[in-house]
Scaffold this motif. Structure first.
Motif, mmCIF file in Angstrom:
data_model
loop_
_atom_site.group_PDB
_atom_site.id
_atom_site.type_symbol
_atom_site.label_atom_id
_atom_site.label_comp_id
_atom_site.label_asym_id
_atom_site.label_seq_id
_atom_site.Cartn_x
_atom_site.Cartn_y
_atom_site.Cartn_z
ATOM 1 N N GLU A 113 -20.267 -70.837 35.365
ATOM 2 C CA GLU A 113 -19.633 -72.151 35.334
ATOM 3 C C GLU A 113 -18.141 -72.022 35.036
ATOM 4 O O GLU A 113 -17.304 -72.648 35.695
ATOM 5 C CB GLU A 113 -20.305 -73.031 34.276
ATOM 6 N N HIS A 158 -22.398 -73.521 43.506
ATOM 7 C CA HIS A 158 -23.392 -74.588 43.363
ATOM 8 C C HIS A 158 -24.803 -74.053 43.613
ATOM 9 O O HIS A 158 -25.733 -74.359 42.854
ATOM 10 C CB HIS A 158 -23.076 -75.706 44.359
ATOM 11 N N CYS A 159 -24.964 -73.230 44.645
ATOM 12 C CA CYS A 159 -26.289 -72.703 44.980
ATOM 13 C C CYS A 159 -26.819 -71.801 43.866
ATOM 14 O O CYS A 159 -27.994 -71.894 43.488
ATOM 15 C CB CYS A 159 -26.234 -71.941 46.296
ATOM 16 N N LEU A 160 -25.978 -70.925 43.327
ATOM 17 C CA LEU A 160 -26.421 -70.026 42.264
ATOM 18 C C LEU A 160 -26.754 -70.799 40.993
ATOM 19 O O LEU A 160 -27.774 -70.542 40.350
ATOM 20 C CB LEU A 160 -25.344 -68.988 41.969
ATOM 21 N N LEU A 161 -25.912 -71.733 40.628
ATOM 22 C CA LEU A 161 -26.145 -72.509 39.404
ATOM 23 C C LEU A 161 -27.454 -73.297 39.475
ATOM 24 O O LEU A 161 -28.106 -73.521 38.457
ATOM 25 C CB LEU A 161 -24.982 -73.472 39.154
ATOM 26 N N ASN A 162 -27.826 -73.699 40.686
ATOM 27 C CA ASN A 162 -29.022 -74.522 40.855
ATOM 28 C C ASN A 162 -30.212 -73.754 41.424
ATOM 29 O O ASN A 162 -31.270 -74.349 41.693
ATOM 30 C CB ASN A 162 -28.696 -75.717 41.752
ATOM 31 N N GLY A 163 -30.040 -72.451 41.614
ATOM 32 C CA GLY A 163 -31.145 -71.633 42.111
ATOM 33 C C GLY A 163 -31.575 -71.991 43.516
ATOM 34 O O GLY A 163 -32.776 -72.028 43.811
ATOM 35 N N GLY A 168 -29.718 -64.558 45.006
ATOM 36 C CA GLY A 168 -29.583 -64.900 43.594
ATOM 37 C C GLY A 168 -28.756 -63.945 42.772
ATOM 38 O O GLY A 168 -28.824 -63.965 41.547
ATOM 39 N N GLU A 182 -34.183 -67.895 41.123
ATOM 40 C CA GLU A 182 -33.820 -68.104 39.722
ATOM 41 C C GLU A 182 -32.368 -68.548 39.589
ATOM 42 O O GLU A 182 -31.484 -68.019 40.264
ATOM 43 C CB GLU A 182 -34.029 -66.805 38.943
ATOM 44 N N LYS A 183 -32.132 -69.527 38.715
ATOM 45 C CA LYS A 183 -30.775 -70.017 38.497
ATOM 46 C C LYS A 183 -29.916 -68.950 37.826
ATOM 47 O O LYS A 183 -30.403 -68.149 37.027
ATOM 48 C CB LYS A 183 -30.790 -71.273 37.622
ATOM 49 N N TYR A 184 -28.638 -68.963 38.154
ATOM 50 C CA TYR A 184 -27.682 -68.069 37.509
ATOM 51 C C TYR A 184 -26.682 -68.951 36.771
ATOM 52 O O TYR A 184 -25.938 -69.701 37.390
ATOM 53 C CB TYR A 184 -26.963 -67.205 38.544
ATOM 54 N N THR A 185 -26.664 -68.862 35.459
ATOM 55 C CA THR A 185 -25.726 -69.665 34.674
ATOM 56 C C THR A 185 -24.827 -68.749 33.850
ATOM 57 O O THR A 185 -23.686 -68.481 34.211
ATOM 58 C CB THR A 185 -26.474 -70.654 33.765
#
Length: 216
Positions: free
Chosen positions: A155, A177-182, A124, A2-5
């Motif tokens: 971000e 980058h990895c967290l933002l894009n899951g 994640g 799951e993405k983290y934003t």
């Protein structure tokens, strides 16, 4: 993964330093390599008054009413506030698995054990390092305010409080980058799946004997 934003949630204050991975998820529950099934036994020795064992019916277990996660005001917490050296001890990936399955996507502390810190990103979760002074302030506000929430903006790399304070935190650009894009390790590999297939096809042409069936 799951993405983290941007994550906003209730904060649970775990006011103790040097919380090790055996306290996060005790050794008797580590007989599975699946990433699920560990949330019920997160902080088992602290949450329950009896001795936990694998396959136990948690509904029938006596809970410790003094433990933070058992208090009604902290139900549904998604942000864990902790003290120094969180996640120390043995290098078990089950620790972030248990935290994540319980519902925590963020852990805030002045410092983390290195292996636990790295394992969080692979699963994640976002470990946020803030100074002891800021963490002290967050503990104070959390205890004073029922339903206390924080907003974590990955971000912007900020932790924002209900009072309007914003605290910056550092994070490696690649991990961000990895967290933002899951993207976990498998997700990163799948991004270059076409290149991998092309390499294999070329290898078959150059070294066909490598790909021949082995006959008994």
């Amino acid at each position: 993964m799951e993405k983290y934003t941007v994550e906003q949630g209730v904060v649970a204050p775990l006011d103790r330093a040097n919380v090790d991975t055996d306290l996060i998820i005790p050794k008797q529950f580590l007989k599975s390599i699946k990433r699920t099934g560990f949330g019920d036994n997160l902080f088992d020795e602290l949450r329950y008054l009896d001795e936990g064992y694998l396959g136990q019916d948690i509904i029938k277990r006596p809970i410790n009413p003094e433990f933070v996660l058992n208090k009604p005001r902290y139900q549904g917490s998604t942000i864990l506030l902790a003290r120094t050296n969180f996640g120390c001890g043995s290098s078990r990936e089950h620790a972030p698995w248990a935290l994540n399955e319980y519902g925590f996507r963020t852990v805030i502390a002045p410092s983390f054990a290195d292996i636990f810190f790295n394992n969080c990103f692979k699963n994640g979760m976002l470990p946020v390092i803030l100074s002891e002074e800021i963490v002290d302030q967050l503990f104070k506000e959390c205890v004073e305010t029922e339903g206390y929430q924080l907003t974590i903006d990955l971000e912007a790399q900020e932790v924002r409080t209900p009072k309007g304070d914003a605290f910056k935190f550092e994070i490696d650009p690649f991990r961000k980058h990895c967290l933002l894009n899951g993207l976990d390790d498998i997700g990163l590999t799948l991004q270059v799946a076409d290149d991998i297939r092309a390499f294999e096809e070329k290898a078959k042409q150059v070294r066909p004997w490598v790909f021949q069936d082995i006959k008994a």
